[in-house]
Design a protein around this motif. Structure first.
Motif, PDB file in Angstrom:
ATOM      1  N   UNK A 152       0.834  -1.189   0.000  1.00  4.70           N
ATOM      2  CA  UNK A 152       0.000   0.000   0.000  1.00  4.70           C
ATOM      3  C   UNK A 152       0.872   1.244   0.000  1.00  4.70           C
ATOM      4  N   UNK A 204      -5.473  -5.770   6.288  1.00  2.00           N
ATOM      5  CA  UNK A 204      -6.116  -4.461   6.216  1.00  2.00           C
ATOM      6  C   UNK A 204      -5.438  -3.402   7.056  1.00  2.00           C
ATOM      7  N   UNK A 205      -4.876  -3.807   8.179  1.00  2.00           N
ATOM      8  CA  UNK A 205      -4.121  -2.831   8.975  1.00  2.00           C
ATOM      9  C   UNK A 205      -2.649  -2.936   8.577  1.00  2.00           C
ATOM     10  N   UNK A 206      -1.864  -1.933   8.950  1.00  2.00           N
ATOM     11  CA  UNK A 206      -0.509  -1.795   8.410  1.00  2.00           C
ATOM     12  C   UNK A 206       0.539  -2.070   9.480  1.00  2.00           C
ATOM     13  N   UNK A 207       1.193  -3.243   9.323  1.00  2.00           N
ATOM     14  CA  UNK A 207       2.195  -3.689  10.298  1.00  2.00           C
ATOM     15  C   UNK A 207       3.545  -3.020  10.110  1.00  2.00           C
ATOM     16  N   UNK A 225       6.072  -0.200   7.893  1.00  2.00           N
ATOM     17  CA  UNK A 225       6.065   1.044   7.147  1.00  2.00           C
ATOM     18  C   UNK A 225       7.473   1.359   6.641  1.00  2.00           C
ATOM     19  N   UNK A 226       7.551   1.942   5.450  1.00  2.00           N
ATOM     20  CA  UNK A 226       8.794   2.527   5.002  1.00  2.00           C
ATOM     21  C   UNK A 226       9.042   3.829   5.745  1.00  2.00           C
TER      22      UNK A 226
END
Lengths: 117, 107
Positions: A35, A102-105, A107-108
């Protein structure tokens, strides 16, 4: 541990395009939906869209359908966000992130794009 | 699109205090809600998923609750390292949407 490494900051001219990269390490990119999220200076978070690197299927937020293009290269474990016809409204930090549920574990670190002549 | 209304926009609290941040969805999101913490110049970090599940490594002073259209994030015994912005996100349906954020400061 999964890590997302994004490309460096960009200074671009109005009307041009820019392509940002997000390299996955610690796992294969096909294990995740990738995403991208936009954050304008001092503002909130906007979901741009996601790509499934397994089959290159994509989903976009309506407002980004003519602005953003998501692609993925499984050979290099990298996802890409291309932004076209850039204006000052596109000046922002862009994050890649993963989340199969669906949730974001993960991140960049984010990449700052500045659109200026 | 599902709209997420987050309140308050900013919050000032003292060390050791308990704070609560609310998020209201424009329709039932069936617990498809996450909370993130973001510090200045950093990426957001997942705190809570599925409305009330604590992400690995997140201190137990953080908790989430709610159902239907109403959700909340509670921070017990506020610590200095909790100064940050907090965002809710719904992932029940595409397009995923975020609340506008709550900026938490120390009083």
């Amino acid at each position: 541990e999964v890590q997302l490494q994004q490309s460096g900051a960009e200074l671009v001219r109005p009307g041009t395009s820019v392509k940002l990269s997000c390299k996955v390490s610690g796992d294969t990119i096909t294990a995740y939906y990738m995403h991208f999220v936009k954050q304008r200076p001092g503002q909130g978070l906007e979901w741009i869209g996601r790509i499934d690197p397994e089959d290159d299927s994509t989903k976009y937020a309506e407002k980004f359908k003519n602005k953003a293009t998501l692609t993925a290269d499984t050979s290099s474990n990298t996802a890409y966000l291309k932004l076209s016809s850039l204006t000052s409204e596109d000046t922002a930090t862009y994050f890649c992130t993963t989340g199969n549920s669906g949730y974001f574990d993960y991140w960049g670190q984010g990449v700052m794009v500045t659109v200026s002549s | 699109d599902i709209q997420m209304t987050q309140s308050p926009a900013s919050l000032s609290a003292s060390l050791g205090e308990t704070v609560t941040i609310e998020c209201r969805a424009s329709e039932d999101i069936y617990n498809g809600l996450a909370w993130y913490q973001q510090k200045p110049g950093k990426s957001p970090q997942l705190l809570i998923y599925n409305a009330n599940s604590l992400h690995t490594g997140v201190p137990s002073r953080f908790s989430g609750s709610g159902s239907g259209t109403q959700y909340s994030l509670k921070i017990n015994s506020l610590q200095s390292e909790d100064v940050a912005s907090y965002f809710c996100q719904q992932y029940y349906d595409y397009p995923y949407t975020f609340g506008a954020g709550t900026k938490l400061e120390l009083k």
